[in-house]
Design a protein around this motif. Structure first.
Motif, short mmCIF file in Angstrom:
data_model
loop_
_atom_site.label_atom_id
_atom_site.label_comp_id
_atom_site.label_asym_id
_atom_site.label_seq_id
_atom_site.Cartn_x
_atom_site.Cartn_y
_atom_site.Cartn_z
N VAL A 87 32.16 19.34 44.05
CA VAL A 87 31.25 20.45 43.78
C VAL A 87 30.87 21.17 45.07
N ALA A 88 30.91 22.50 45.06
CA ALA A 88 30.38 23.28 46.19
C ALA A 88 29.43 24.33 45.65
N LEU A 89 28.30 24.49 46.32
CA LEU A 89 27.28 25.44 45.85
C LEU A 89 27.70 26.87 46.15
N THR A 90 27.36 27.78 45.24
CA THR A 90 27.64 29.21 45.42
C THR A 90 26.37 29.97 45.05
N ARG A 91 26.46 31.31 45.10
CA ARG A 91 25.26 32.09 44.75
C ARG A 91 25.13 32.32 43.24
N ASN A 92 26.25 32.23 42.56
CA ASN A 92 26.25 32.50 41.12
C ASN A 92 27.63 32.12 40.57
N ALA A 93 27.84 32.37 39.28
CA ALA A 93 29.14 32.04 38.70
C ALA A 93 30.23 33.02 39.15
N SER A 94 29.87 34.30 39.28
CA SER A 94 30.88 35.30 39.65
C SER A 94 31.52 34.98 41.00
N ASP A 95 30.67 34.67 41.98
CA ASP A 95 31.20 34.32 43.31
C ASP A 95 32.17 33.16 43.20
N GLY A 96 31.78 32.16 42.42
CA GLY A 96 32.60 30.96 42.28
C GLY A 96 33.93 31.28 41.62
N LEU A 97 33.87 32.06 40.54
CA LEU A 97 35.11 32.40 39.82
C LEU A 97 36.03 33.21 40.72
N GLN A 98 35.46 34.17 41.44
CA GLN A 98 36.28 34.98 42.34
C GLN A 98 36.92 34.11 43.42
N SER A 99 36.16 33.17 43.97
CA SER A 99 36.72 32.29 45.01
C SER A 99 37.88 31.48 44.46
N LEU A 100 37.70 30.93 43.26
CA LEU A 100 38.77 30.11 42.68
C LEU A 100 40.02 30.94 42.42
N ILE A 101 39.81 32.13 41.85
CA ILE A 101 40.96 32.97 41.48
C ILE A 101 41.66 33.49 42.75
N ARG A 102 40.86 33.96 43.69
CA ARG A 102 41.41 34.53 44.93
C ARG A 102 42.18 33.48 45.74
N ASN A 103 41.71 32.25 45.70
CA ASN A 103 42.27 31.24 46.61
C ASN A 103 43.23 30.26 45.94
N TYR A 104 43.46 30.45 44.66
CA TYR A 104 44.44 29.61 43.96
C TYR A 104 45.80 29.90 44.59
N ASN A 105 46.47 28.87 45.11
CA ASN A 105 47.63 29.14 45.98
C ASN A 105 48.98 28.76 45.38
N ARG A 106 49.04 28.58 44.05
CA ARG A 106 50.32 28.13 43.47
C ARG A 106 51.10 29.27 42.82
N LEU A 107 50.67 30.51 43.06
CA LEU A 107 51.36 31.63 42.41
C LEU A 107 52.47 32.19 43.30
N GLN A 108 53.58 32.52 42.66
CA GLN A 108 54.69 33.19 43.36
C GLN A 108 54.86 34.57 42.73
N PRO A 109 55.36 35.54 43.49
CA PRO A 109 55.65 36.85 42.87
C PRO A 109 56.54 36.63 41.64
N GLY A 110 56.21 37.35 40.58
CA GLY A 110 56.99 37.21 39.35
C GLY A 110 56.35 36.24 38.35
N ASP A 111 55.43 35.39 38.81
CA ASP A 111 54.71 34.52 37.87
C ASP A 111 53.80 35.37 36.98
N GLN A 112 53.34 34.75 35.91
CA GLN A 112 52.41 35.44 35.01
C GLN A 112 51.06 34.73 34.97
N VAL A 113 50.01 35.52 34.79
CA VAL A 113 48.66 34.96 34.62
C VAL A 113 48.07 35.55 33.34
N LEU A 114 47.13 34.84 32.74
CA LEU A 114 46.68 35.20 31.39
C LEU A 114 45.17 35.41 31.31
N ILE A 115 44.79 36.51 30.64
CA ILE A 115 43.38 36.72 30.27
C ILE A 115 43.33 37.18 28.81
#
Ligand SMILES: Cc1ncc(COP(=O)(O)O)c(C=O)c1O
Length: 393
Positions: free
Chosen positions: A88-116
């Motif tokens: 667990v690491a403390l953040t200011r809110n959920a948005s900051d945390g979600l952005q950090s996780l998404i921005r820093n997820y390092n297993r993506l290669q060009p051409g991969d797909q992500v889902l929302i």
């Protein structure tokens, strides 16, 4: 009847509970999803901590907060989640945390797909679309069937996973802020795992509204705030990363204040709201003392059912959120089917019935009115809502 179910309908108990909060006179607030109130004792503790940190300044912060208090608070938050402190690491809110996780997820290669999907929070949609530009991935966007069922939600993810074999990462919202729908996270995460797809869970509305366990849910990455249903001061949130997956999230923009093996490197380093953090132990003590998420969730569900039960079948009203107990919590949305403008109806609920609600749009099934009782809401308030909806339809 289990204790929480019995207590959920005990108006005298909840009145005593409500007496611990200072409420401003005004409309009946049925928009408690934005953020929760602090109890009076928490407000007082927060004020004391503001004064303490203002007096002690960096001497207190360097000698005590940084030397141990902050780690103790991190451990208490981990305790709330039933996970190890290093997850667990403390953040200011959920948005900051979600952005950090998404921005820093390092297993993506060009051409991969992500889902929302259509029910994700806009910040999450934006961050996942940002990946398209900065990681060269393709964003797959799906819309869920309405009305949703446990099976339809799971089937739509299963079909999507089969149709897009290059999917590597997906966002999932535990409780959507649009309709209050609770996603079958465990089943979806298990299906995603079969396809090698990682899930980043947006737990903003889930924490404190019902009990769950991230390990049982099969979730490795998640973000939360503590100001909705836990009752903490604003500006507190946290991320969870399963310890064995830490290497899959990069340190935030090469953050160097903490070693690469420390989860705290995954969030931007900054001066946090220290008085708010120092108030957290009391917040958690009060949360646990009143029965935690199980007690809060039972009460919110009870209040929700008081109004949904009375209006679901009425012509002119559509309740969007299903009644399957696996798929709902206190937040539930409805719409007036004979009206085009739900915002105008929100204004009438306020001006004619003194009920404060909010319109949410963005779901594929169209705009709706979100109704969120809180812990100081009474059964009488729900009766007034039923009268208002019945008359206005
Ligand atoms: C589903 C969902 N995700 C994320 C957030 C963002 O939370 P925060 O305000 O803590 O950044 C919210 C806020 O309401 C939300 O409803």
């Amino acid at each position: 009847m289990p204790d929480n179910t019995r207590r959920a309908r005990d108006e005298a108990f909840w009145q005593t509970f409500a007496d611990r909060y200072d409420l401003q006179l005004g409309p009946i607030n049925l928009e408690n999803g934005y953020f929760g109130r602090m109890s009076r004792t928490v407000v007082e503790e927060y004020q004391r901590n503001i004064e303490l940190i203002n007096r002690g300044n960096s001497v207190h912060v360097r000698q005590r907060f940084e030397q141990g208090e902050s780690l103790k608070i991190q451990a208490q938050v981990a305790g709330l989640m039933g996970v190890p402190a290093q997850a667990v690491a403390l953040t200011r809110n959920a948005s900051d945390g979600l952005q950090s996780l998404i921005r820093n997820y390092n297993r993506l290669q060009p051409g991969d797909q992500v889902l929302i999907c259509d029910l994700e929070y806009d910040t999450v949609k934006g961050a996942m679309r940002w990946l398209a530009k900065h990681r060269g991935v393709e964003v797959i966007e799906i819309e869920h069937l309405h009305p949703a069922s446990f099976d339809s939600l799971l089937a739509s993810y299963r079909e999507t996973f089969a149709r897009y074999p290059r999917l590597k990462l997906m966002a999932l919202t535990h409780v959507t802020h649009r309709t209050g729908l609770v996603m079958p996270v465990q089943a979806i995460a298990a299906a995603a795992r079969e396809h090698g797809i990682d899930v980043i869970l947006d737990g903003a509305h889930a924490l404190g509204q019902f009990e769950f366990n991230l390990i049982d849910l099969g979730i490795d990455f998640a973000a939360y705030n503590l100001h909705k249903w836990i009752g903490a001061p604003l500006t507190l949130g946290f991320i969870y990363i399963a310890p064995e997956r830490l290497a899959d999230i990069d340190p935030d923009m090469s953050e160097m204040h903490f070693p690469v093996t420390d989860i705290r490197a995954r969030t931007p380093y900054s001066t946090p709201n220290i008085p708010a953090l120092l108030t957290l132990p009391l917040v958690l003590e009060e949360h646990h003392a009143m029965g935690g998420a199980a007690a809060k969730g039972s009460r919110l569900n009870y209040l929700r059912n008081l109004w949904v039960r009375e209006v679901r079948e009425l012509p002119g009203i559509e309740v969007l959120t299903p009644d399957d107990p696996r798929l709902y919590c206190g937040i539930t949305s409805m719409r007036f089917t004979a009206q085009d403008d739900q915002q105008a109806m929100v204004e009438r609920l306020l001006s004619e019935y003194n009920l404060f609600t909010v319109v949410r749009s963005g779901a594929a099934c169209g705009p709706c009115i979100r109704i969120t009782p809180g812990l100081t809401t009474t059964a009488e308030h729900m009766k007034r809502l039923v009268t208002a909806l019945t008359e206005l339809r």
